[in-house]
Design an enzyme around this catalytic site. Sequence first.
Site, PDB file in Angstrom:
ATOM      1  N   HIS B  29      53.991  20.887  12.979  1.00 19.17           N
ATOM      2  CA  HIS B  29      55.348  21.673  12.490  1.00 19.17           C
ATOM      3  C   HIS B  29      55.737  21.471  11.349  1.00 19.17           C
ATOM      4  O   HIS B  29      56.759  20.578  11.021  1.00 19.17           O
ATOM      5  CB  HIS B  29      56.235  21.619  13.508  1.00 19.17           C
ATOM      6  CG  HIS B  29      56.140  21.919  15.225  1.00 19.17           C
ATOM      7  ND1 HIS B  29      55.075  20.911  15.883  1.00 19.17           N
ATOM      8  CD2 HIS B  29      56.211  23.041  15.922  1.00 19.17           C
ATOM      9  CE1 HIS B  29      54.731  21.547  17.059  1.00 19.17           C
ATOM     10  NE2 HIS B  29      55.452  22.556  16.992  1.00 19.17           N
ATOM     11  N   GLY B 159      66.413  25.880  19.327  1.00 19.15           N
ATOM     12  CA  GLY B 159      65.799  25.537  20.744  1.00 19.15           C
ATOM     13  C   GLY B 159      66.808  24.690  21.526  1.00 19.15           C
ATOM     14  O   GLY B 159      67.054  25.113  22.581  1.00 19.15           O
ATOM     15  N   HIS B 264      56.439  27.811  11.660  1.00 20.49           N
ATOM     16  CA  HIS B 264      56.969  27.021  12.734  1.00 20.49           C
ATOM     17  C   HIS B 264      56.142  25.831  13.116  1.00 20.49           C
ATOM     18  O   HIS B 264      56.243  24.781  13.033  1.00 20.49           O
ATOM     19  CB  HIS B 264      57.678  27.821  13.881  1.00 20.49           C
ATOM     20  CG  HIS B 264      58.148  27.046  14.881  1.00 20.49           C
ATOM     21  ND1 HIS B 264      59.323  26.121  14.904  1.00 20.49           N
ATOM     22  CD2 HIS B 264      57.525  26.501  15.979  1.00 20.49           C
ATOM     23  CE1 HIS B 264      59.359  25.678  16.097  1.00 20.49           C
ATOM     24  NE2 HIS B 264      58.160  25.554  16.831  1.00 20.49           N
ATOM     25  N   SER B 386      80.934  10.550  47.337  1.00 18.66           N
ATOM     26  CA  SER B 386      79.644  10.814  48.165  1.00 18.66           C
ATOM     27  C   SER B 386      78.612   9.764  47.780  1.00 18.66           C
ATOM     28  O   SER B 386      77.884   9.166  48.474  1.00 18.66           O
ATOM     29  CB  SER B 386      79.141  12.219  48.109  1.00 18.66           C
ATOM     30  OG  SER B 386      80.230  12.970  48.255  1.00 18.66           O
ATOM     31  N   GLU B 418      73.978  17.161  35.945  1.00 20.68           N
ATOM     32  CA  GLU B 418      72.987  16.129  36.255  1.00 20.68           C
ATOM     33  C   GLU B 418      71.952  15.923  35.038  1.00 20.68           C
ATOM     34  O   GLU B 418      71.565  14.732  34.837  1.00 20.68           O
ATOM     35  CB  GLU B 418      72.421  16.580  37.271  1.00 20.68           C
ATOM     36  CG  GLU B 418      73.032  16.620  38.772  1.00 20.68           C
ATOM     37  CD  GLU B 418      73.853  18.070  38.939  1.00 20.68           C
ATOM     38  OE1 GLU B 418      73.534  19.007  38.140  1.00 20.68           O
ATOM     39  OE2 GLU B 418      74.470  18.110  39.681  1.00 20.68           O
ATOM     40  N   HIS B 480      69.967  21.235  50.318  1.00 20.16           N
ATOM     41  CA  HIS B 480      70.254  20.002  49.619  1.00 20.16           C
ATOM     42  C   HIS B 480      69.442  18.746  50.414  1.00 20.16           C
ATOM     43  O   HIS B 480      69.432  17.657  49.970  1.00 20.16           O
ATOM     44  CB  HIS B 480      71.590  19.467  50.201  1.00 20.16           C
ATOM     45  CG  HIS B 480      72.781  20.471  49.681  1.00 20.16           C
ATOM     46  ND1 HIS B 480      72.797  21.615  49.257  1.00 20.16           N
ATOM     47  CD2 HIS B 480      73.840  19.772  48.718  1.00 20.16           C
ATOM     48  CE1 HIS B 480      73.759  22.137  48.506  1.00 20.16           C
ATOM     49  NE2 HIS B 480      74.486  20.978  48.301  1.00 20.16           N
TER      50      HIS B 480
END
Lengths: 684, 684
Positions: B29, B159, B264, B386, B418, B480
């Site tokens: 690139h 991106g 690119h 939890s 997460e 879950h």
Amino acid sequence: MPYSKTDELAINTIRTLAVDATFTANSGHPGAPMGMAPVAHVLFNKFMTFNPKNPDWLNRDRFVLSNGHGCMLQYALLHLFGYKLSIDDLKHFRQVDSITPGHPEAHDTPGIEVTTGPLGQGFANAVGLAIAQAHTGAVFNKPGFELVNNHTFCFFGDGCAMEGIASEAASTAGHLQLGNLIAIYDDNHISIDGDTKVAFTEDVMKRFEAYGWHTQWVKDGDNDLESIEAAIQKAKDVKDKPSVIKLTTTIGFGSKLQGTHGVHGNPLKADDIKQVKEKFGFDPEKMFVVPQEVYDMYHKHAADGAAAEEEWNKLFSKYGEEHKDLHADLARRLTRDLPEGWQNKLPTYKPTDSAIASRKLSEAVLQSIHDIVPELISGSADLTGSNNTIWKGAVDFQPPNLGIGDWSGRYMRYGVREHAMAAIMNGMSAYGTIIPAGGTFLNFVSYAAGAVRLSSLSHQRVIYVATHDSIGLGEDGPTHQPIETLAHFRALPNMMVWRPADGNECSAAYYMALTSKSTPSILALTRQNLPQLEGSTIENGIKGGYVALEDKEADITLVSTGSEVCICLEAVKTLKDQGLKARVVSLPCFEVFDAQSKDYKLSVIPDGIPAMSVEVMSTMGWEKYSHEQFGLNRFGASGPYKKVYEKFEFTPEGIAKRAKLTVDFYKDVKPLRSPLNRAFQQLI
Amino acid sequence: MPYSKTDELAINTIRTLAVDATFTANSGHPGAPMGMAPVAHVLFNKFMTFNPKNPDWLNRDRFVLSNGHGCMLQYALLHLFGYKLSIDDLKHFRQVDSITPGHPEAHDTPGIEVTTGPLGQGFANAVGLAIAQAHTGAVFNKPGFELVNNHTFCFFGDGCAMEGIASEAASTAGHLQLGNLIAIYDDNHISIDGDTKVAFTEDVMKRFEAYGWHTQWVKDGDNDLESIEAAIQKAKDVKDKPSVIKLTTTIGFGSKLQGTHGVHGNPLKADDIKQVKEKFGFDPEKMFVVPQEVYDMYHKHAADGAAAEEEWNKLFSKYGEEHKDLHADLARRLTRDLPEGWQNKLPTYKPTDSAIASRKLSEAVLQSIHDIVPELISGSADLTGSNNTIWKGAVDFQPPNLGIGDWSGRYMRYGVREHAMAAIMNGMSAYGTIIPAGGTFLNFVSYAAGAVRLSSLSHQRVIYVATHDSIGLGEDGPTHQPIETLAHFRALPNMMVWRPADGNECSAAYYMALTSKSTPSILALTRQNLPQLEGSTIENGIKGGYVALEDKEADITLVSTGSEVCICLEAVKTLKDQGLKARVVSLPCFEVFDAQSKDYKLSVIPDGIPAMSVEVMSTMGWEKYSHEQFGLNRFGASGPYKKVYEKFEFTPEGIAKRAKLTVDFYKDVKPLRSPLNRAFQQLI
């Protein structure tokens, strides 16, 4: 229209049903239903059109509960409106084999549009549902026939708002100017860790403005039904942007613990329930109470919905007279069957045809079938030229005012947003008139794992075009070379993972992907060229596995997929020079091969000789089809792909060497059974 | 200071090196390096302090190229400044076994801080590096000893800006008011699908403002070095917010195709290279040219960095005199060794101790060791209660002005993010003074798969505390309940997946997770209680697998993990009633067990009798350790967990039934080898 006592009673009925169901289950989330009951009541009764007796009516308004843990809200609504969800079903909330599981599941419960709970997914599904409406309307609506004009409504909470998938989807929806999408943000300031100020202090509405959304704020979501109604009406009036309404509510409204995370994920205590019911004018000794006037009010709205569908059916019938072909097309799409004879358009190949990368073979399929399968909507997560997902002359799905496409366009520019792409495709598929296919590199399907899982769990016919499927992508190197990826998705139930070895297998993969109405597919495709194989046909391919090269006196079976099948065929010659006979099996899809008859499967991987698998990635999972495995249980390498293959010995010689060791190793084992023979069946 | 001809020459040297390397590799690139050479030149020479002779110096400024495909930019800089990366290494760009792979890899190349390329990851890593600096500074800096005060600089492109992980990380950084973080957004309007207007029309700076960032815009990033410098200086001056500078550049600046996606991801054509070099005053006949004055300029800056490190070393030495304990602690942390004797703090259990959920056992470990392992920073993605990831008295890592923690705090509130959590932990680990542990449900580790993969690939000591590890979570249901998750991560190279069966195994898992300096871990932990087992010890656990119940006359080996080991032990009694003898193996970690001696492994899963695996999720991968597999190759169910276990027959009776079938099935096979015997070794 001013709100009455019955409205208040209905809202409190929803709240007490949520309280009773979570208490009875000793599990679940009362807080969100209690906080969002007012907006749900207003939205469903004043704005949404649907027929509980036919949850599949095409032009119904769609509702998505992205904060799916609050599902007792939705189950209560479904019950009150007369969907096939009884008071007993509410009593069996969160019990084995009930239709009221811990999070809403589209496949199991009438009236649930999409499976939610994993945070952010529903929000992105809603974007997909809205895209599907816009597209379907553009294709089928004609003057005098506004057949498809429903709205999509979505509730979401702080958890969804924090998830990257929702950010990606919101940016996409803003770009696409989806005026048919209205999202309501439950701004209750509480997540599991307590006050959202510990982690989430951004200005959410400003962020949505940056995405191009219309934003509003209703400050008293607990009581101010008029403002809620006015905000939703305003959102409907805004036609050129998606709308979000920030609704400040009190989680667990009515509970002694209201406004705290104590009421988020735990049932209320008995004494709290008592005071809640007294406060709301309910008998504290009784559970699951629905006053008749609430049923009456909701059933009246349901009847209006049934009448609306009847009107629509008449309109659709009349449409059939004036727009026969379009009518037939839409009617067919709703059956989820493909047009008759479509499969004749699938490309076929002879062994003498030239070597072609399977990403290009995939492109050839799309080029061939896009005309005859108009419900196919392709796209890519900003890798169009690499995924080869576009056909010649394809029009972008874009807002017309951008000048680069229109709503009837069938090519999606998802941007570099793999996770949202997958969840948007789930929503598009759930709409009922579209088969979405979306491309990225196989390695980056993992970015979308959360949504891919839900494609499987919720039985969506979604196609992942996953190119650059191995170390064969070469120079981009280990950051881009999948090792664990196929094992991951092969272990996912109800997912077809295809790795075609040539053109006919690629067509077979598409055949199965398009005709399996409730199973998604991942097509793992190469960057490098693959020769057309002897023995490969579409008919063989759709069995998931077949004998690519037979030898009745073989010493060993080589079982392989994709780009390694042709190397195995070369290895047969190398082995022959060493005095060993080998047969070659191509196994492009485990899931489909598993579904074949045992006799057939044993004819492919027979007793009596050892089988060795060959695939340039994790060997995990291959023990099921082979005695020994040649794979790559380490990360790859950056370099020209042939050099990389040589480094890891995926050459005829490297295969032959291991095949010989395998033959020697199993010489003394009697009986040598095919690994397909098992002591017992797996539960399904 | 005004910029000279040498500055321009240096910038064009970077550009031509990128052109030559991609041309030579016939891959790569060139566009981003050509567009970002000016800002890189200014940033590295005017603002960054580092010593190329010691890339590990703690207080160096950190640089992250989140748009990692532009790595020739970084390789060129590393070469020019005198890192151990020669001109020959540039000539071997993207070749097998080079230190200049297709995307930057931290483990392989001196001067690369984190492994990037998968989009959005580097941006989130940078947030982690900035967090680590803020924390380390707060712990170790004292009046007169500003030991740790480096900045983290990050380049990112469109991106990265589209990826949800970057959105999550940016929201986190804004909340945390990370004034030491400066990100530069390469606003070149081009991604692989062409003009970003096809998918990405949001107002990026407004979005960052919504997150709480300081924003600036430099309109001519191609030429206006003064404005670039002023903007970076301004960003450094803003102490209470992270900063982003939108830098409008021309991708592939100088090429005939500049400003298009044609430049690119493809090398420039020969004639284009000729005109580029002529335009820049380079000899078009020569390749990989570095004018001496450019080397001189860069080496001078490198020498300044070396001098700065020398000063720092003196300061650190003096610090040792005044703050002996802190000095020793920091010096130790940099070796990545743990404090002597720390392991004596690991909890141990006797079979008579009560049954405890392994998420609680994990909490007990953290409670016990947090004092003696000060580099351990725990946290959760909004599931603290939890995941049980917090210890009593833990202080939040928060900006002090929020009043809910401070910079020295050791508990991270990641929010429901997460993917960013995982990538932020990768950055924290890469900083060198921290061991991060972060919690979520096992099922949602999949949301973070892209970053978890990079934990493994880039050898980060990161701990994923993954609770609610199976259908045993009960009522939350199939959305879950992990099925494919352990198979996925077990297939990932260099990842320890632990599923402890009791307290001693949980301590063993932490022992290995904390002492394995270059391997991440996933600890799969239960919601439900588990009894303390006979035969379980930390010493056994750290072998990854051991005999939990021996019987020299056994008919079968039951191999299991986690919550199913105790059910297997019950099943032994059931089998005894049926006249069959069984032994039980606990195999908490495949990766670690695989590393034991063959003799040991065969003593655990011996020849001569069949082995059957028992685990309540996908059987994939278990064929390696067993002849038959009892698992769950379908989605789970919502209900109280004991009912769910019964539904799928994970009971002593269900196990015994299948064990008997297994014994019968293998009676006639001679020799019956342990599945651990293989015909050949896998490549490593």
